[in-house]
Structures are given as C-alpha cells and as structure tokens.
Motif scaffolding. Sequence first.
Motif, mmCIF file in Angstrom:
data_model
loop_
_atom_site.group_PDB
_atom_site.id
_atom_site.type_symbol
_atom_site.label_atom_id
_atom_site.label_comp_id
_atom_site.label_asym_id
_atom_site.label_seq_id
_atom_site.Cartn_x
_atom_site.Cartn_y
_atom_site.Cartn_z
ATOM 1 N N VAL A 14 21.874 -26.002 -16.415
ATOM 2 C CA VAL A 14 22.367 -24.463 -17.404
ATOM 3 C C VAL A 14 20.657 -25.451 -18.045
ATOM 4 O O VAL A 14 19.700 -23.696 -18.696
ATOM 5 C CB VAL A 14 23.745 -25.092 -18.946
ATOM 6 N N ALA A 15 21.237 -26.123 -18.453
ATOM 7 C CA ALA A 15 19.422 -27.125 -19.051
ATOM 8 C C ALA A 15 18.432 -25.991 -18.036
ATOM 9 O O ALA A 15 17.723 -26.034 -18.766
ATOM 10 C CB ALA A 15 19.666 -28.483 -19.591
ATOM 11 N N GLU A 16 17.992 -26.698 -17.115
ATOM 12 C CA GLU A 16 17.018 -25.801 -16.088
ATOM 13 C C GLU A 16 16.807 -25.057 -16.064
ATOM 14 O O GLU A 16 15.923 -24.475 -16.162
ATOM 15 C CB GLU A 16 17.678 -26.434 -15.284
ATOM 16 N N VAL A 17 17.808 -24.033 -16.360
ATOM 17 C CA VAL A 17 17.715 -22.611 -16.214
ATOM 18 C C VAL A 17 16.756 -22.287 -17.915
ATOM 19 O O VAL A 17 15.359 -21.391 -18.272
ATOM 20 C CB VAL A 17 19.230 -21.433 -16.214
ATOM 21 N N LEU A 18 17.389 -22.494 -18.855
ATOM 22 C CA LEU A 18 16.754 -22.444 -20.155
ATOM 23 C C LEU A 18 15.466 -23.340 -20.628
ATOM 24 O O LEU A 18 14.670 -22.525 -21.408
ATOM 25 C CB LEU A 18 17.813 -23.269 -21.464
ATOM 26 N N VAL A 19 15.045 -24.363 -20.127
ATOM 27 C CA VAL A 19 13.841 -25.179 -19.324
ATOM 28 C C VAL A 19 12.629 -23.524 -19.698
ATOM 29 O O VAL A 19 11.548 -23.603 -19.803
ATOM 30 C CB VAL A 19 13.355 -26.176 -19.334
ATOM 31 N N THR A 20 13.024 -23.648 -18.458
ATOM 32 C CA THR A 20 12.108 -22.372 -17.127
ATOM 33 C C THR A 20 12.161 -21.020 -17.298
ATOM 34 O O THR A 20 11.198 -20.919 -18.018
ATOM 35 C CB THR A 20 12.909 -21.821 -15.993
ATOM 36 N N ALA A 21 13.130 -20.918 -19.152
ATOM 37 C CA ALA A 21 12.935 -19.703 -19.661
ATOM 38 C C ALA A 21 12.091 -20.109 -21.405
ATOM 39 O O ALA A 21 12.404 -18.971 -21.741
ATOM 40 C CB ALA A 21 14.514 -19.634 -20.488
ATOM 41 N N GLY A 22 11.411 -21.565 -21.283
ATOM 42 C CA GLY A 22 11.435 -21.697 -22.797
ATOM 43 C C GLY A 22 11.418 -22.335 -23.537
ATOM 44 O O GLY A 22 10.819 -22.047 -24.674
ATOM 45 N N ALA A 23 13.277 -22.947 -23.430
ATOM 46 C CA ALA A 23 14.014 -23.280 -24.844
ATOM 47 C C ALA A 23 12.924 -24.537 -24.695
ATOM 48 O O ALA A 23 12.370 -25.205 -24.558
ATOM 49 C CB ALA A 23 15.203 -23.629 -24.211
ATOM 50 N N ASP A 24 12.821 -24.378 -26.867
ATOM 51 C CA ASP A 24 11.980 -25.406 -26.971
ATOM 52 C C ASP A 24 13.608 -26.682 -27.246
ATOM 53 O O ASP A 24 14.066 -26.542 -27.373
ATOM 54 C CB ASP A 24 12.533 -25.431 -28.975
ATOM 55 N N PRO A 25 13.044 -28.018 -26.468
ATOM 56 C CA PRO A 25 14.076 -29.062 -26.473
ATOM 57 C C PRO A 25 13.134 -29.726 -27.920
ATOM 58 O O PRO A 25 14.573 -30.901 -27.887
ATOM 59 C CB PRO A 25 12.987 -30.226 -25.308
ATOM 60 N N ASN A 26 12.377 -29.447 -28.772
ATOM 61 C CA ASN A 26 13.082 -30.161 -29.751
ATOM 62 C C ASN A 26 13.457 -29.901 -31.253
ATOM 63 O O ASN A 26 12.704 -29.372 -32.339
ATOM 64 C CB ASN A 26 11.057 -30.149 -30.335
ATOM 65 N N ALA A 27 14.137 -27.900 -30.922
ATOM 66 C CA ALA A 27 14.345 -27.244 -31.722
ATOM 67 C C ALA A 27 15.870 -28.448 -33.015
ATOM 68 O O ALA A 27 16.579 -28.331 -31.801
ATOM 69 C CB ALA A 27 15.549 -26.506 -31.464
#
Length: 224
Positions: A77-90
């Motif tokens: 799931v994290a890989e999908v979200l990171v690919t979609a541009g999710a912010d790891p610092n939110a």
Amino acid sequence: MKRRAILTSGLSLLLAACGGRTVKGEIVLNEELLVRAGRGDAAGVRDALASGADVEARDRLRRTALLLAAAGDHVEVAEVLVTAGADPNAQDSRLDTPWLVTGVTGSVAMLNALLPAKPDLTVRNRYGGVSLIPACERGHVDYVREVLKTGIDVNHVNDLGWTGLLEAVILGDGGPPYQEIVRLLVAAGADVDLADRDGVTPLGHAVAKGQAAVAALLRAAGAH
C-alpha cells in the motif's frame, strides 16, 4: 421550465468543474482510501486513487493514508501511495509522520518503501526525537542498522536530553539486541561521552543499571 433549465445547466457546470464528482462523493472516496490503506488493501487503494480520492486526505486524527499504511506495515500500500506522490512528512495530531512511524515499528521494508519519497530525516516526533531514537529504545536492531545508512543524525538529542545511545542504555535491558545497537551507534560515530541533562553519560547509566556488557563496549570505544 426556463428556471429549471438554468439550474440544470448550472449543476452540470459545477459537476464538470469537479470532474463529475460531488463534494459528498469526494468525501466518500477519501474515506474509502483511508479505510483501504489501514486494512492493507493495495487494490482498493489503487481504485480509490483512480476514482479521484485525494492522496493527502486525512482522518479525524489528521492521519493520511500513507501514515495508516506505515503504522500497519502495509508495504505494498505504501508503495502505491508513494508512487502517487504521498507525503512521507505529513504530521498527524500527535506529530507522527509516515517516516517517524517506521522508527516505532522497526520495519526495514517500510523504511525502504518510503525512501524514494525523500523523507525529511530531521522531522521530530512529539518527544523531539528523530526516527532513530525510538528504534534504539525498542531494540530494533535491523532498523537501526539500515537507518544509519541514510545519514540520519546519530547524535540527535530529543526533548528529554537523550540521544539514541542514551535511550538504548536507559530504556534497554542490556541484552544482545541492545549490545548490537550500541555497537552500530558507536561505529556510526555516536558520541559515547554525550551526557544527559543531569550530566550522566551512557557509561554512567550502563554501570548504574548493571549492564556489564554494554559498559564494556562503551569503555572499548573510549567512553569515560
């Protein structure tokens, strides 16, 4: 009839501006994204994003889908979200971030899944610590080994006045995992004489707690 036509036309324009979605529909999509992320449903997360869910949508605790995935160690799931541009610092309402959570869970797989998103290694949790510190406290040997490769500050001091080394000694039990963490920290350049706010060094704490093996490691590293 003319009034109805005008209203219908206005609604059509509004829907077009919203990409064909109502505000209520977008809220539902965002909720779906968050639920799917928390459950580890990668396919559901992809579907929600493809349907227009906001990758940075938050729940009532200000947690994003990526933070929920990190907390549950749902790597795909994290890989999908990171690919979609999710912010790891939110940050959420407790000042946790997806990246900071990895130090608590000790997940090396999640650490590696988030690195492509270029997380800020200096972001602090509610105790003023970086991700290395809770990992040292909890005895996450593999995580400590990996996170030290990122260049994270091995001598970062949190709001309690403790470094990762101090936490490993003060909150650890001196057993093999904590001994290995001490070795890793020393090899990474940890200041073995950096004392807490009361002036007690890691060696002082190790001796006071009867952690003979840890004390020996610190002395070998030149600690006083």
